[in-house]
Design a protein around this motif. Structure first.
Motif, PDB file in Angstrom:
ATOM      1  N   HIS A  54     -79.417  10.928  47.477  1.00 20.93           N
ATOM      2  CA  HIS A  54     -80.728  11.247  48.029  1.00 20.93           C
ATOM      3  C   HIS A  54     -81.108  12.708  47.786  1.00 20.93           C
ATOM      4  CE1 HIS A  54     -81.509   7.294  49.554  1.00 20.93           C
ATOM      5  NE2 HIS A  54     -80.234   7.245  49.907  1.00 20.93           N
ATOM      6  N   ARG A  55     -80.111  13.599  47.789  1.00 19.08           N
ATOM      7  CA  ARG A  55     -80.404  14.976  47.380  1.00 19.08           C
ATOM      8  C   ARG A  55     -80.905  14.985  45.940  1.00 19.08           C
ATOM      9  NH1 ARG A  55     -74.648  16.817  48.868  1.00 19.08           N
ATOM     10  NH2 ARG A  55     -74.733  17.413  51.062  1.00 19.08           N
ATOM     11  N   GLY A  56     -80.282  14.183  45.097  1.00 16.97           N
ATOM     12  CA  GLY A  56     -80.686  14.103  43.695  1.00 16.97           C
ATOM     13  C   GLY A  56     -82.113  13.618  43.528  1.00 16.97           C
ATOM     14  N   PHE A  57     -82.519  12.624  44.317  1.00 20.19           N
ATOM     15  CA  PHE A  57     -83.909  12.156  44.268  1.00 20.19           C
ATOM     16  C   PHE A  57     -84.857  13.308  44.607  1.00 20.19           C
ATOM     17  CE2 PHE A  57     -82.460   7.630  45.514  1.00 20.19           C
ATOM     18  CZ  PHE A  57     -82.361   7.251  44.188  1.00 20.19           C
ATOM     19  N   LEU A  58     -84.525  14.065  45.640  1.00 17.58           N
ATOM     20  CA  LEU A  58     -85.377  15.172  46.060  1.00 17.58           C
ATOM     21  C   LEU A  58     -85.436  16.243  44.971  1.00 17.58           C
ATOM     22  CD1 LEU A  58     -87.117  16.532  48.174  1.00 17.58           C
ATOM     23  CD2 LEU A  58     -85.023  17.305  49.315  1.00 17.58           C
ATOM     24  N   ARG A  59     -84.291  16.603  44.420  1.00 21.34           N
ATOM     25  CA  ARG A  59     -84.270  17.610  43.348  1.00 21.34           C
ATOM     26  C   ARG A  59     -85.052  17.136  42.120  1.00 21.34           C
ATOM     27  NH1 ARG A  59     -78.597  17.988  44.542  1.00 21.34           N
ATOM     28  NH2 ARG A  59     -78.217  19.807  45.804  1.00 21.34           N
ATOM     29  N   ARG A  60     -84.883  15.871  41.765  1.00 22.27           N
ATOM     30  CA  ARG A  60     -85.578  15.314  40.608  1.00 22.27           C
ATOM     31  C   ARG A  60     -87.091  15.344  40.811  1.00 22.27           C
ATOM     32  NH1 ARG A  60     -83.417   9.877  39.900  1.00 22.27           N
ATOM     33  NH2 ARG A  60     -81.572  11.099  40.289  1.00 22.27           N
ATOM     34  N   THR A  61     -87.531  15.150  42.030  1.00 24.71           N
ATOM     35  CA  THR A  61     -88.960  15.146  42.326  1.00 24.71           C
ATOM     36  C   THR A  61     -89.600  16.501  42.055  1.00 24.71           C
ATOM     37  OG1 THR A  61     -88.680  13.409  43.973  1.00 24.71           O
ATOM     38  CG2 THR A  61     -90.674  14.711  44.132  1.00 24.71           C
ATOM     39  N   LYS A  70     -86.905  23.689  51.195  1.00 23.46           N
ATOM     40  CA  LYS A  70     -86.519  24.706  52.177  1.00 23.46           C
ATOM     41  C   LYS A  70     -86.162  24.061  53.519  1.00 23.46           C
ATOM     42  CE  LYS A  70     -88.618  28.928  54.025  1.00 23.46           C
ATOM     43  NZ  LYS A  70     -89.856  29.743  53.925  1.00 23.46           N
ATOM     44  N   HIS A  71     -86.994  23.142  53.971  1.00 20.78           N
ATOM     45  CA  HIS A  71     -86.753  22.465  55.252  1.00 20.78           C
ATOM     46  C   HIS A  71     -85.456  21.668  55.226  1.00 20.78           C
ATOM     47  CE1 HIS A  71     -87.302  20.001  58.801  1.00 20.78           C
ATOM     48  NE2 HIS A  71     -87.265  18.913  58.043  1.00 20.78           N
ATOM     49  N   VAL A  72     -85.259  20.853  54.206  1.00 19.92           N
ATOM     50  CA  VAL A  72     -84.056  20.020  54.145  1.00 19.92           C
ATOM     51  C   VAL A  72     -82.808  20.901  54.063  1.00 19.92           C
ATOM     52  CG1 VAL A  72     -82.839  18.296  52.750  1.00 19.92           C
ATOM     53  CG2 VAL A  72     -85.248  18.005  53.253  1.00 19.92           C
ATOM     54  N   THR A  73     -82.891  22.012  53.376  1.00 16.16           N
ATOM     55  CA  THR A  73     -81.772  22.955  53.311  1.00 16.16           C
ATOM     56  C   THR A  73     -81.448  23.484  54.700  1.00 16.16           C
ATOM     57  OG1 THR A  73     -82.383  23.626  51.066  1.00 16.16           O
ATOM     58  CG2 THR A  73     -80.967  25.129  52.303  1.00 16.16           C
ATOM     59  N   GLN A  74     -82.469  23.915  55.419  1.00 15.54           N
ATOM     60  CA  GLN A  74     -82.254  24.464  56.754  1.00 15.54           C
ATOM     61  C   GLN A  74     -81.744  23.401  57.719  1.00 15.54           C
ATOM     62  OE1 GLN A  74     -85.770  26.633  57.997  1.00 15.54           O
ATOM     63  NE2 GLN A  74     -85.639  27.994  56.242  1.00 15.54           N
ATOM     64  N   VAL A 130     -78.497  11.922  55.777  1.00 11.16           N
ATOM     65  CA  VAL A 130     -78.909  10.969  54.739  1.00 11.16           C
ATOM     66  C   VAL A 130     -80.342  10.511  55.017  1.00 11.16           C
ATOM     67  CG1 VAL A 130     -78.533   8.641  53.807  1.00 11.16           C
ATOM     68  CG2 VAL A 130     -76.581  10.185  54.143  1.00 11.16           C
ATOM     69  N   ALA A 131     -80.632  10.149  56.257  1.00 11.73           N
ATOM     70  CA  ALA A 131     -81.975   9.676  56.614  1.00 11.73           C
ATOM     71  C   ALA A 131     -83.014  10.777  56.413  1.00 11.73           C
ATOM     72  CB  ALA A 131     -81.990   9.183  58.060  1.00 11.73           C
ATOM     73  N   GLU A 132     -82.709  11.968  56.866  1.00 13.38           N
ATOM     74  CA  GLU A 132     -83.633  13.107  56.744  1.00 13.38           C
ATOM     75  C   GLU A 132     -83.923  13.405  55.273  1.00 13.38           C
ATOM     76  OE1 GLU A 132     -85.656  16.618  58.436  1.00 13.38           O
ATOM     77  OE2 GLU A 132     -84.719  14.963  59.507  1.00 13.38           O
ATOM     78  N   THR A 133     -82.883  13.443  54.473  1.00  8.21           N
ATOM     79  CA  THR A 133     -83.041  13.758  53.052  1.00  8.21           C
ATOM     80  C   THR A 133     -83.833  12.678  52.331  1.00  8.21           C
ATOM     81  OG1 THR A 133     -80.943  14.978  53.122  1.00  8.21           O
ATOM     82  CG2 THR A 133     -81.792  14.377  50.943  1.00  8.21           C
ATOM     83  N   SER A 134     -83.525  11.421  52.607  1.00  7.11           N
ATOM     84  CA  SER A 134     -84.238  10.341  51.922  1.00  7.11           C
ATOM     85  C   SER A 134     -85.696  10.279  52.362  1.00  7.11           C
ATOM     86  CB  SER A 134     -83.539   8.998  52.125  1.00  7.11           C
ATOM     87  OG  SER A 134     -83.500   8.633  53.479  1.00  7.11           O
ATOM     88  N   GLN A 135     -85.973  10.512  53.635  1.00  6.85           N
ATOM     89  CA  GLN A 135     -87.349  10.513  54.124  1.00  6.85           C
ATOM     90  C   GLN A 135     -88.149  11.609  53.422  1.00  6.85           C
ATOM     91  OE1 GLN A 135     -87.801  11.552  58.269  1.00  6.85           O
ATOM     92  NE2 GLN A 135     -89.876  10.755  58.333  1.00  6.85           N
ATOM     93  N   HIS A 136     -87.583  12.795  53.320  1.00  7.70           N
ATOM     94  CA  HIS A 136     -88.314  13.901  52.709  1.00  7.70           C
ATOM     95  C   HIS A 136     -88.380  13.775  51.186  1.00  7.70           C
ATOM     96  CE1 HIS A 136     -89.366  15.710  56.378  1.00  7.70           C
ATOM     97  NE2 HIS A 136     -88.129  15.996  56.736  1.00  7.70           N
ATOM     98  N   ALA A 137     -87.446  13.078  50.574  1.00  8.27           N
ATOM     99  CA  ALA A 137     -87.562  12.792  49.136  1.00  8.27           C
ATOM    100  C   ALA A 137     -88.788  11.921  48.897  1.00  8.27           C
ATOM    101  CB  ALA A 137     -86.298  12.108  48.611  1.00  8.27           C
TER     102      ALA A 137
END
Length: 171
Positions: free
Chosen positions: A25-32, A57-61, A147-154
């Motif tokens: 899910h981090r990868g999806f966000l980075r790819r976006t 920035k938010h997901v990192t924090q 996981v949920a937070e990252t996928s939601q924001h992706a």
């Protein structure tokens, strides 16, 4: 946060599954956000306050704070102030490249900690209107929340990206 020499390559079972799912899910966000200029990453392309760089920035924090919680409870989680509005926006002098580098550092720390922390260890949640009073979360639940937070924001980032230049991460 303290890290160890344990590598995620050595993880098996549930720990490996948790790290691999979080990495996906981090990868999806980075790819976006790949290929965006700093100006595009800072752009609000919908009626919301969200911008792609601000989501990174938010997901990192969020990940950094929750892993502090996993290690040391609510006091550790709240050891640094949070700019609740600013965490969703790129500020003067911030670059997408810098935000992604910080995200990679936080992710590496999280991945290492998954190999060392007791997944059943629990801590009382901090007092906040969005938490049930007196509730506690295990380290496992923290990781599932990440996981949920990252996928939601992706998904949010994907909508923003499509609004910026028509690019789609998925679909």
């Amino acid at each position: 946060m303290t890290t160890t020499t344990t590598t995620t390559a050595q993880l098996t079972g549930e720990r490996a599954d948790l790290v691999e799912t979080l990495r996906l899910h981090r990868g999806f966000l980075r790819r976006t956000v790949a290929g965006l200029t700093d100006e595009q990453a800072a752009a609000r392309s919908t009626v919301s306050e969200l911008c792609p760089g601000g989501l990174i920035k938010h997901v990192t924090q969020v990940e950094r704070r929750w892993m502090r919680f996993a290690v040391g409870g609510a006091e550790a989680m709240e050891s640094e102030p949070v700019d609740w509005a600013g965490q969703f926006r790129m500020q003067e002098g911030e670059s997408l490249e810098g935000l992604l580098a910080d995200y990679a550092r936080v992710a590496a720390t999280t991945d290492e900690l998954v190999g060392t922390l007791d997944l059943d260890a629990t801590h009382p949640l901090p007092q906040a209107p969005w938490f049930e009073p007196g509730a506690s979360w295990s380290v496992r639940r923290v990781l599932l929340h990440l996981v949920a937070e990252t996928s939601q924001h992706a998904g949010h980032a994907d909508i923003l990206r499509e609004s910026i230049d028509g690019a789609k991460t998925m679909g």
